[in-house]
Design an enzyme around this catalytic site. Sequence first.
Site, PDB file in Angstrom:
ATOM      1  N   GLU A 142     -81.171  57.178  81.798  1.00 36.50           N
ATOM      2  CA  GLU A 142     -80.474  58.210  80.814  1.00 36.50           C
ATOM      3  C   GLU A 142     -79.313  58.919  81.601  1.00 36.50           C
ATOM      4  O   GLU A 142     -78.165  58.900  81.353  1.00 36.50           O
ATOM      5  CB  GLU A 142     -81.371  59.372  80.254  1.00 36.50           C
ATOM      6  CG  GLU A 142     -80.289  60.077  79.389  1.00 36.50           C
ATOM      7  CD  GLU A 142     -81.311  61.417  78.972  1.00 36.50           C
ATOM      8  OE1 GLU A 142     -80.820  62.119  78.173  1.00 36.50           O
ATOM      9  OE2 GLU A 142     -82.757  61.280  79.014  1.00 36.50           O
ATOM     10  N   ASP A 177     -77.716  52.121  73.136  1.00 40.42           N
ATOM     11  CA  ASP A 177     -78.708  52.486  74.394  1.00 40.42           C
ATOM     12  C   ASP A 177     -79.359  53.839  74.314  1.00 40.42           C
ATOM     13  O   ASP A 177     -80.338  54.166  75.082  1.00 40.42           O
ATOM     14  CB  ASP A 177     -77.950  52.282  75.646  1.00 40.42           C
ATOM     15  CG  ASP A 177     -77.598  50.768  75.821  1.00 40.42           C
ATOM     16  OD1 ASP A 177     -78.325  49.772  75.401  1.00 40.42           O
ATOM     17  OD2 ASP A 177     -76.271  50.560  76.310  1.00 40.42           O
ATOM     18  N   LYS A 178     -78.352  54.751  73.924  1.00 36.28           N
ATOM     19  CA  LYS A 178     -78.891  56.216  73.836  1.00 36.28           C
ATOM     20  C   LYS A 178     -78.277  56.908  72.558  1.00 36.28           C
ATOM     21  O   LYS A 178     -77.228  56.712  72.316  1.00 36.28           O
ATOM     22  CB  LYS A 178     -78.583  56.984  75.065  1.00 36.28           C
ATOM     23  CG  LYS A 178     -78.786  58.419  75.175  1.00 36.28           C
ATOM     24  CD  LYS A 178     -78.250  58.893  76.331  1.00 36.28           C
ATOM     25  CE  LYS A 178     -78.514  60.600  76.256  1.00 36.28           C
ATOM     26  NZ  LYS A 178     -78.148  61.463  77.560  1.00 36.28           N
ATOM     27  N   GLY A 237     -81.189  64.292  81.281  1.00 36.94           N
ATOM     28  CA  GLY A 237     -82.439  64.034  81.854  1.00 36.94           C
ATOM     29  C   GLY A 237     -83.086  65.493  82.143  1.00 36.94           C
ATOM     30  O   GLY A 237     -82.413  66.430  83.066  1.00 36.94           O
ATOM     31  N   SER A 238     -84.001  66.083  81.493  1.00 43.82           N
ATOM     32  CA  SER A 238     -84.560  67.446  81.454  1.00 43.82           C
ATOM     33  C   SER A 238     -85.928  67.367  81.473  1.00 43.82           C
ATOM     34  O   SER A 238     -86.840  66.625  80.750  1.00 43.82           O
ATOM     35  CB  SER A 238     -83.796  68.216  80.248  1.00 43.82           C
ATOM     36  OG  SER A 238     -82.471  67.815  80.268  1.00 43.82           O
ATOM     37  N   LYS A 249     -84.973  74.614  75.106  1.00 41.06           N
ATOM     38  CA  LYS A 249     -83.867  74.670  74.984  1.00 41.06           C
ATOM     39  C   LYS A 249     -83.621  75.839  74.242  1.00 41.06           C
ATOM     40  O   LYS A 249     -82.486  76.901  74.591  1.00 41.06           O
ATOM     41  CB  LYS A 249     -82.918  73.524  74.612  1.00 41.06           C
ATOM     42  CG  LYS A 249     -83.027  72.407  75.827  1.00 41.06           C
ATOM     43  CD  LYS A 249     -82.255  71.197  75.554  1.00 41.06           C
ATOM     44  CE  LYS A 249     -82.331  70.146  76.572  1.00 41.06           C
ATOM     45  NZ  LYS A 249     -81.749  68.946  76.436  1.00 41.06           N
ATOM     46  N   GLU A 292     -88.666  69.212  74.487  1.00 40.42           N
ATOM     47  CA  GLU A 292     -87.640  69.729  75.055  1.00 40.42           C
ATOM     48  C   GLU A 292     -86.590  70.512  74.256  1.00 40.42           C
ATOM     49  O   GLU A 292     -86.176  71.509  74.582  1.00 40.42           O
ATOM     50  CB  GLU A 292     -87.182  68.288  75.429  1.00 40.42           C
ATOM     51  CG  GLU A 292     -85.683  68.496  76.455  1.00 40.42           C
ATOM     52  CD  GLU A 292     -84.898  67.195  76.668  1.00 40.42           C
ATOM     53  OE1 GLU A 292     -83.893  67.143  76.674  1.00 40.42           O
ATOM     54  OE2 GLU A 292     -85.685  66.357  77.155  1.00 40.42           O
ATOM     55  N   GLU A 347     -73.730  73.353  81.695  1.00 37.78           N
ATOM     56  CA  GLU A 347     -73.069  72.260  81.782  1.00 37.78           C
ATOM     57  C   GLU A 347     -71.439  72.550  81.850  1.00 37.78           C
ATOM     58  O   GLU A 347     -70.875  72.681  80.775  1.00 37.78           O
ATOM     59  CB  GLU A 347     -73.520  71.101  80.952  1.00 37.78           C
ATOM     60  CG  GLU A 347     -72.740  69.880  81.330  1.00 37.78           C
ATOM     61  CD  GLU A 347     -73.348  68.637  80.458  1.00 37.78           C
ATOM     62  OE1 GLU A 347     -72.950  67.663  80.750  1.00 37.78           O
ATOM     63  OE2 GLU A 347     -74.379  68.912  79.643  1.00 37.78           O
ATOM     64  N   GLY A 350     -80.589  69.921  71.578  1.00 36.89           N
ATOM     65  CA  GLY A 350     -80.585  68.509  71.190  1.00 36.89           C
ATOM     66  C   GLY A 350     -81.307  67.909  72.485  1.00 36.89           C
ATOM     67  O   GLY A 350     -81.390  68.606  73.538  1.00 36.89           O
ATOM     68  N   ARG A 391     -76.938  75.236  74.399  1.00 42.26           N
ATOM     69  CA  ARG A 391     -77.655  76.373  74.519  1.00 42.26           C
ATOM     70  C   ARG A 391     -76.826  77.527  73.638  1.00 42.26           C
ATOM     71  O   ARG A 391     -76.490  78.458  74.291  1.00 42.26           O
ATOM     72  CB  ARG A 391     -77.970  76.831  75.919  1.00 42.26           C
ATOM     73  CG  ARG A 391     -78.290  75.962  76.992  1.00 42.26           C
ATOM     74  CD  ARG A 391     -79.854  75.315  76.334  1.00 42.26           C
ATOM     75  NE  ARG A 391     -80.105  74.627  77.679  1.00 42.26           N
ATOM     76  CZ  ARG A 391     -79.949  73.208  77.809  1.00 42.26           C
ATOM     77  NH1 ARG A 391     -79.253  72.705  76.775  1.00 42.26           N
ATOM     78  NH2 ARG A 391     -80.456  72.483  78.990  1.00 42.26           N
TER      79      ARG A 391
END
Length: 396
Positions: free
Chosen positions: A241, A139-140, A214-215, A381, A377, A197, A362, A348
């Site tokens: 997501e 799915d992801k 989600g970014s 980052k 994205e 995170e 990523g 990061r």
Amino acid sequence: MANRMVQEEVQEKPLLDDYAAGDFYFASPSNVVHGTGVFERVVGSGEVAHLVKQALSEAREQGHEHPVIVGAIPFDRQNELQLVIPEKCVFSEPHQYEKESNEKFSALMQYEIEPVPAPEVYREGVNKGLAGIAAGDFDKVVLSRSVKVHSTEPIDPKGILQNLAQYNPQGFTFAVNLGNEETVEGKQRTFMGASPELLVSKLHHTVIANPLAGSRPRSEDPVEDERRAKELLQSDKDLHEHRIVVEAVKKALQPLCRNLEVPSMPTLIQTETMWHLSTVVKGEVLDDSISSLDLALALHPTPAVCGYPTERAFQAIQEIEPFDRGYFTGMVGWCDESGDGEWAVAIRCAELEGSSMSLYAGAGVVAGSKPEDELAETSAKLRTMLYAMGIGTKAL
């Protein structure tokens, strides 16, 4: 958390001032941890949490008054651990830094930037990920890329760490020594970064996890920046997501925790370069023997850095990405004898060795993702580390 930790010292200056290459450093919104020297390394094969508990017990038997495990665990658990018990581990309250403009940062005078893979190859990788999603394989999947920076002069890890600390007061700034005795040409290897995170923390009985997924890149235009933030909160693709990650975190913690509180909708958090969807999950450990490391290992890797289902996404990453992630998207943190501790997701970040540095970023690929958006994205980052090095981002 620092007000109850062992070996806490009243600091008139930030612990970062005492940092030297080879030390362990970890700053969170609630603690700063500085480890020096190596009393014992965690080595061997077997279950990581068992090895750590054994090492802490042996260190105590050998006369260490306050053993604490610190370091990093890689994305791929088959790779080498970087966990040690420092000879001395000092804790303090967070230090409030005054921000300085990027122009004051010490810039590298001459350098080359090499993207790995090239941008067009990364976009092809995203298309492969989308094909796997369309075929029902997963799915992801989170696909990353690296940027290698080669300088004509040595890169100063302490200077970069100081720059990161200024711009990451609500996140997790870290540095981990990756060298045992043998390093290439005697150069120090350091894994460092500024992650937004929290994977998980444990204080007494209380457990907190804070998955991000989600970014959107930030904009220098305040009006556009606000528009992007609102758009992210309303994006079906990004909310989907995010739900995948939160449900996986909930499922992993349920066997180890009670009274789990999982908000139904995410909120927004911001860094200097990104907007993120964020959910704070809280609970209590079922048993006092459950440590912060037990919890972290149960969660790692989350769909936020790997994908879902985990095994299938991991296999796709191995097939698509042209490099070994190493400690990128692994975890960095500490755990004491009582099981209290904090573990951040290693994003990061970069690996520094001499005059070279490999940076990583990523992006999560789900149905509806666009290769050009995921590339943008990852570029946003990567700017976290590039800004800390005082260099531009045009080559991204």
